[in-house]
Design a protein around this motif. Structure first.
Motif, PDB file in Angstrom:
ATOM      1  N   PRO A 262       0.841  -1.198   0.000  1.00  0.00           N
ATOM      2  CA  PRO A 262       0.000   0.000   0.000  1.00  0.00           C
ATOM      3  C   PRO A 262       0.880   1.253   0.000  1.00  0.00           C
ATOM      4  N   ILE A 263       0.558   2.193  -0.864  1.00  0.00           N
ATOM      5  CA  ILE A 263       1.387   3.381  -0.999  1.00  0.00           C
ATOM      6  C   ILE A 263       0.507   4.603  -1.247  1.00  0.00           C
ATOM      7  N   THR A 264       0.946   5.739  -0.731  1.00  0.00           N
ATOM      8  CA  THR A 264       0.306   7.019  -0.993  1.00  0.00           C
ATOM      9  C   THR A 264       1.369   7.943  -1.552  1.00  0.00           C
ATOM     10  N   VAL A 265       1.103   8.488  -2.733  1.00  0.00           N
ATOM     11  CA  VAL A 265       2.040   9.368  -3.410  1.00  0.00           C
ATOM     12  C   VAL A 265       1.450  10.778  -3.410  1.00  0.00           C
ATOM     13  N   VAL A 266       2.226  11.744  -2.922  1.00  0.00           N
ATOM     14  CA  VAL A 266       1.812  13.145  -2.869  1.00  0.00           C
ATOM     15  C   VAL A 266       2.715  13.923  -3.821  1.00  0.00           C
ATOM     16  N   ALA A 267       2.104  14.692  -4.722  1.00  0.00           N
ATOM     17  CA  ALA A 267       2.878  15.468  -5.690  1.00  0.00           C
ATOM     18  C   ALA A 267       2.229  16.832  -5.883  1.00  0.00           C
ATOM     19  N   PHE A 268       3.024  17.782  -6.351  1.00  0.00           N
ATOM     20  CA  PHE A 268       2.555  19.147  -6.567  1.00  0.00           C
ATOM     21  C   PHE A 268       2.759  19.527  -8.024  1.00  0.00           C
ATOM     22  N   ASN A 269       1.947  20.486  -8.494  1.00  0.00           N
ATOM     23  CA  ASN A 269       2.202  21.021  -9.827  1.00  0.00           C
ATOM     24  C   ASN A 269       3.308  22.067  -9.719  1.00  0.00           C
ATOM     25  N   LEU A 270       3.744  22.592 -10.859  1.00  0.00           N
ATOM     26  CA  LEU A 270       4.881  23.511 -10.878  1.00  0.00           C
ATOM     27  C   LEU A 270       4.612  24.794 -10.095  1.00  0.00           C
TER      28      LEU A 270
ATOM     29  N   GLN B 234       2.701  25.062  -7.545  1.00  0.00           N
ATOM     30  CA  GLN B 234       2.451  24.647  -6.170  1.00  0.00           C
ATOM     31  C   GLN B 234       1.114  25.139  -5.637  1.00  0.00           C
ATOM     32  N   ARG B 235       0.127  25.192  -6.504  1.00  0.00           N
ATOM     33  CA  ARG B 235      -1.225  25.535  -6.068  1.00  0.00           C
ATOM     34  C   ARG B 235      -2.108  24.302  -5.992  1.00  0.00           C
ATOM     35  N   MET B 236      -1.653  23.195  -6.583  1.00  0.00           N
ATOM     36  CA  MET B 236      -2.423  21.964  -6.558  1.00  0.00           C
ATOM     37  C   MET B 236      -1.566  20.827  -5.997  1.00  0.00           C
ATOM     38  N   CYS B 237      -2.182  20.077  -5.113  1.00  0.00           N
ATOM     39  CA  CYS B 237      -1.551  18.898  -4.530  1.00  0.00           C
ATOM     40  C   CYS B 237      -2.349  17.685  -4.995  1.00  0.00           C
ATOM     41  N   LYS B 238      -1.678  16.696  -5.562  1.00  0.00           N
ATOM     42  CA  LYS B 238      -2.319  15.454  -6.008  1.00  0.00           C
ATOM     43  C   LYS B 238      -1.932  14.351  -5.050  1.00  0.00           C
ATOM     44  N   ILE B 239      -2.917  13.566  -4.641  1.00  0.00           N
ATOM     45  CA  ILE B 239      -2.683  12.463  -3.719  1.00  0.00           C
ATOM     46  C   ILE B 239      -3.223  11.192  -4.352  1.00  0.00           C
ATOM     47  N   LEU B 240      -2.323  10.254  -4.632  1.00  0.00           N
ATOM     48  CA  LEU B 240      -2.688   8.963  -5.210  1.00  0.00           C
ATOM     49  C   LEU B 240      -2.466   7.897  -4.151  1.00  0.00           C
ATOM     50  N   THR B 241      -3.510   7.144  -3.839  1.00  0.00           N
ATOM     51  CA  THR B 241      -3.409   6.060  -2.867  1.00  0.00           C
ATOM     52  C   THR B 241      -3.747   4.747  -3.547  1.00  0.00           C
ATOM     53  N   VAL B 242      -2.855   3.778  -3.395  1.00  0.00           N
ATOM     54  CA  VAL B 242      -3.070   2.436  -3.928  1.00  0.00           C
ATOM     55  C   VAL B 242      -2.979   1.478  -2.747  1.00  0.00           C
ATOM     56  N   ASP B 243      -4.066   0.732  -2.509  1.00  0.00           N
ATOM     57  CA  ASP B 243      -4.079  -0.227  -1.411  1.00  0.00           C
ATOM     58  C   ASP B 243      -4.911  -1.437  -1.811  1.00  0.00           C
ATOM     59  N   ASP B 244      -5.243  -2.284  -0.847  1.00  0.00           N
ATOM     60  CA  ASP B 244      -6.009  -3.509  -1.108  1.00  0.00           C
ATOM     61  C   ASP B 244      -7.406  -3.226  -1.641  1.00  0.00           C
ATOM     62  N   ASN B 245      -7.961  -2.070  -1.310  1.00  0.00           N
ATOM     63  CA  ASN B 245      -9.325  -1.732  -1.716  1.00  0.00           C
ATOM     64  C   ASN B 245      -9.416  -1.097  -3.090  1.00  0.00           C
ATOM     65  N   GLY B 246      -8.300  -0.659  -3.648  1.00  0.00           N
ATOM     66  CA  GLY B 246      -8.322  -0.048  -4.968  1.00  0.00           C
ATOM     67  C   GLY B 246      -7.432   1.171  -5.053  1.00  0.00           C
ATOM     68  N   ILE B 247      -7.772   2.048  -5.987  1.00  0.00           N
ATOM     69  CA  ILE B 247      -6.974   3.236  -6.279  1.00  0.00           C
ATOM     70  C   ILE B 247      -7.830   4.476  -6.050  1.00  0.00           C
ATOM     71  N   THR B 248      -7.259   5.453  -5.371  1.00  0.00           N
ATOM     72  CA  THR B 248      -7.934   6.727  -5.141  1.00  0.00           C
ATOM     73  C   THR B 248      -6.993   7.839  -5.561  1.00  0.00           C
ATOM     74  N   CYS B 249      -7.502   8.785  -6.317  1.00  0.00           N
ATOM     75  CA  CYS B 249      -6.721   9.959  -6.711  1.00  0.00           C
ATOM     76  C   CYS B 249      -7.537  11.196  -6.329  1.00  0.00           C
ATOM     77  N   SER B 250      -6.956  12.045  -5.508  1.00  0.00           N
ATOM     78  CA  SER B 250      -7.670  13.249  -5.093  1.00  0.00           C
ATOM     79  C   SER B 250      -6.764  14.465  -5.259  1.00  0.00           C
ATOM     80  N   ASN B 251      -7.385  15.619  -5.332  1.00  0.00           N
ATOM     81  CA  ASN B 251      -6.671  16.886  -5.495  1.00  0.00           C
ATOM     82  C   ASN B 251      -7.021  17.819  -4.356  1.00  0.00           C
ATOM     83  N   ARG B 252      -6.075  18.659  -3.996  1.00  0.00           N
ATOM     84  CA  ARG B 252      -6.312  19.755  -3.061  1.00  0.00           C
ATOM     85  C   ARG B 252      -5.818  20.995  -3.771  1.00  0.00           C
TER      86      ARG B 252
END
Length: 113
Positions: free
Chosen positions: A43-51, A53-71
Motif C-alpha cells: 500500500p502506498i500514498t504518493v503526494v505530488a505538486f504542480n509547478l 504549487q497551487r495543486m496537490c495530487k494524492i494517489l493512494t493504492v491499497d487492497d481496496n483499490g486506487i484513489t486519486c484526489s486533489n487539493r
C-alpha cells in the motif's frame, strides 16, 4: 480523506502535470518515473505538486483499490520546497494532514534566522 493504516506516504520532489488522472499517475508509478521502486503490492500514498504549487495530487493504492484526489488552493501556494533531482521524501500521516490543512510541513520548511 481516508488513508489505510499501514501505508507508505511519499512526497515526490519533482513537479507533475496537474491534469494527470488515475491512468496517468499509475503509468508514472509503474514505469518507476517517481523512483520509488514500488513492488505493485505494498500500500502506498504518493503526494505530488504542480509547478506553481497551487495543486496537490494524492494517489493512494491499497487492497481496496486506487484513489486519486486533489487539493487546490485558491489563494497562496503550498509551502513545501520542491527539491529538483532529489529522491522522494517519506512523511508521516500527521504531516500529510498538516500539509492539507495548513499548506505546509514544519520540519521541511523551517526558516533560519
Amino acid at each position: 480523506m481516508l488513508l489505510p493504516k499501514h501505508t507508505r506516504i511519499i512526497i515526490i520532489n519533482k513537479p507533475i502535470n496537474a491534469r494527470l488522472g488515475i491512468p496517468g499517475m499509475m503509468n508514472l508509478l509503474f514505469s518507476n518515473a517517481f523512483e520509488l521502486l514500488w513492488d505493485g503490492v505494498e500500500p502506498i500514498t504518493v503526494v505530488a505538486f504542480n509547478l506553481k504549487q497551487r495543486m496537490c495530487k494524492i494517489l493512494t493504492v491499497d487492497d481496496n483499490g486506487i484513489t486519486c484526489s486533489n487539493r487546490v488552493l485558491r489563494q497562496g501556494r503550498f509551502q513545501y520546497m520542491l527539491r529538483h533531482e532529489l529522491i522522494p521524501t517519506a512523511i508521516r500521516r500527521c504531516e500529510l494532514e498538516a500539509l492539507l490543512q495548513e499548506g505546509t510541513i514544519k520540519r521541511f520548511n523551517r526558516q533560519k534566522l
